[in-house]
Motif scaffolding. Structure first.
Motif, PDB file in Angstrom:
ATOM      1  N   ARG A   1      -9.128   6.064  -3.501  1.00 35.30           N
ATOM      2  CA  ARG A   1      -9.638   6.013  -2.132  1.00 35.30           C
ATOM      3  C   ARG A   1     -10.857   6.902  -1.998  1.00 35.30           C
ATOM      4  NH1 ARG A   1      -6.631   8.270   3.212  1.00 35.30           N
ATOM      5  NH2 ARG A   1      -7.446  10.213   2.336  1.00 35.30           N
TER       6      ARG A   1
ATOM      7  N   SER B   1      -3.275  -6.605  -7.480  1.00 39.10           N
ATOM      8  CA  SER B   1      -4.249  -5.576  -7.124  1.00 39.10           C
ATOM      9  C   SER B   1      -4.767  -5.876  -5.734  1.00 39.10           C
ATOM     10  CB  SER B   1      -5.411  -5.539  -8.127  1.00 39.10           C
ATOM     11  OG  SER B   1      -6.097  -6.782  -8.120  1.00 39.10           O
TER      12      SER B   1
ATOM     13  N   TRP C   1       0.845  -1.198   0.000  1.00 40.63           N
ATOM     14  CA  TRP C   1       0.000   0.000   0.000  1.00 40.63           C
ATOM     15  C   TRP C   1       0.875   1.239   0.000  1.00 40.63           C
ATOM     16  CZ3 TRP C   1      -5.025  -0.883  -0.633  1.00 40.63           C
ATOM     17  CH2 TRP C   1      -5.503  -2.143  -0.279  1.00 40.63           C
ATOM     18  N   ARG C   2       0.602   2.149  -0.892  1.00 44.20           N
ATOM     19  CA  ARG C   2       1.279   3.442  -0.875  1.00 44.20           C
ATOM     20  C   ARG C   2       0.556   4.359   0.095  1.00 44.20           C
ATOM     21  NH1 ARG C   2       4.221   5.069  -5.669  1.00 44.20           N
ATOM     22  NH2 ARG C   2       3.595   7.159  -5.112  1.00 44.20           N
TER      23      ARG C   2
ATOM     24  N   ASP D   1      -5.922  -0.493  -4.935  1.00 47.19           N
ATOM     25  CA  ASP D   1      -4.574  -0.237  -5.443  1.00 47.19           C
ATOM     26  C   ASP D   1      -4.195  -1.319  -6.439  1.00 47.19           C
ATOM     27  OD1 ASP D   1      -2.657   1.796  -3.486  1.00 47.19           O
ATOM     28  OD2 ASP D   1      -4.652   1.249  -2.796  1.00 47.19           O
TER      29      ASP D   1
ATOM     30  N   THR E   1       1.312   1.712 -11.761  1.00 46.58           N
ATOM     31  CA  THR E   1       0.773   1.793 -10.400  1.00 46.58           C
ATOM     32  C   THR E   1      -0.367   2.799 -10.323  1.00 46.58           C
ATOM     33  OG1 THR E   1       2.967   1.271  -9.516  1.00 46.58           O
ATOM     34  CG2 THR E   1       1.358   2.210  -7.995  1.00 46.58           C
TER      35      THR E   1
ATOM     36  N   SER F   1      -4.102   4.056  -7.796  1.00 44.05           N
ATOM     37  CA  SER F   1      -4.834   3.932  -6.536  1.00 44.05           C
ATOM     38  C   SER F   1      -6.103   4.774  -6.568  1.00 44.05           C
ATOM     39  CB  SER F   1      -3.963   4.360  -5.353  1.00 44.05           C
ATOM     40  OG  SER F   1      -3.697   5.747  -5.397  1.00 44.05           O
TER      41      SER F   1
ATOM     42  N   ARG G   1     -10.806   1.483  -0.600  1.00 51.16           N
ATOM     43  CA  ARG G   1      -9.584   1.777  -1.344  1.00 51.16           C
ATOM     44  C   ARG G   1      -9.253   0.625  -2.276  1.00 51.16           C
ATOM     45  NH1 ARG G   1      -3.983   4.581   0.577  1.00 51.16           N
ATOM     46  NH2 ARG G   1      -2.751   4.042  -1.258  1.00 51.16           N
TER      47      ARG G   1
END
Length: 288
Positions: free
Chosen positions: A206, A232, A4-5, A226, A202, A204, A224
């Protein structure tokens, strides 16, 4: 396994809640000024000055994120060099960076140890990212929108050769990001953050919806998603956000699930990512 970033940027803030705090502070200052004025009315005229605190044009944040096999530390800064404060329309400069590690689960078919069977193995992968973005902040009534463009560096390093070739090593790529914040009356709000970078493919998303149970405290659900070149992941949980003039702290917890693909790849263990696991996050932000 997908790491997770952290948030690429400090999410769009609800100025309405902060304005409530500012009005409370200003009211207290006004009452104090009036008392001093009344006390000295017979001797001199007292000039009442608006000493309400002002918003800053710099914003910094940092936080931590963890699941069963993943941990991440991140930080970032947003600058509004041409605006009065961080909430005024105008140019934005944003930089974020993070470092973490995750445990990669892999399966190898027809391995030497067990001919005709799948051998499972795990390896530690170090992850680093940096984003440098330029954008614009626009306030449109109850809606706040931000758009950013720039570049990113992502790095996945492991002593194992199990990483997907499109994910292994360091990569650079163009980045786009959007942030939206909508005040729904005085007691609720919704936010949506999206980002994508060509570095290791990449992206994402949220989404949060918050209810202000107190002027300074919001709670609600969050979702969320990603993705990168190998996996994924999805999350669903609850968050709490406490704010004060010039800062905030938020925490979240729930369950996450990762899916490695392609499913027939020898790099994916048969049951990798098919079970839910808990996650927890914390983020602290300050303005000055």
């Amino acid at each position: 396994m997908l790491l997770w970033r952290g948030p690429r940027c400090g999410c769009v803030r609800a100025r309405r809640g902060r304005d409530r705090i500012a009005r409370m502070v200003a009211s207290c200052l006004g009452i104090t000024a009036c008392l001093h004025s009344a006390a000295g009315a017979g001797d001199e005229i007292v000039e009442v000055v608006d000493d309400a605190p002002q918003y800053g044009w710099r914003e910094m944040w940092g936080g931590a994120d963890a699941t069963k096999d993943v941990w991440l530390l991140y930080t970032g800064v947003t600058l509004a060099p041409l605006s009065r404060d961080i909430y005024t329309n105008g140019l934005r400069l944003k930089m974020t960076s993070g470092y973490g590690q995750y445990l990669l689960h892999s399966g190898k078919k027809n391995c030497v140890e067990k001919a005709g069977e799948t051998c499972r193995s795990t390896s530690d992968v170090a992850f680093t990212y940096t984003d440098v973005l330029v954008g614009y902040h626009m306030q449109m009534g109850p809606l706040t929108a931000k758009a950013f463009a720039g570049g990113s560096m992502n790095s996945h390093d492991s002593v194992s050769s199990d990483l997907h070739k499109e994910l292994s090593g360091r990569a650079f790529g163009a980045t786009l990001a959007l942030e939206f914040w909508l005040n729904v009356g005085d007691d609720a709000w919704s936010s949506l953050d999206l980002s994508y970078t060509m570095a290791h493919d990449t992206g994402s998303l949220r989404a949060r919806t918050g209810w202000r149970v107190l002027p300074t405290l919001s709670i609600g659900p969050e979702l969320r998603f990603d993705t990168n070149a190998q996996a994924s992941s999805g999350r669903a949980g609850l968050f709490a956000r406490y704010e004060w003039f010039g800062g905030e702290i938020s925490t979240a917890a729930g369950f996450a699930q990762s899916i490695c693909y392609p499913r027939d790849s020898a790099l994916c263990a048969d049951d990798d990512g098919q079970q839910f696991e808990p996650y927890a996050t914390i983020n602290v932000l300050t303005q000055f």
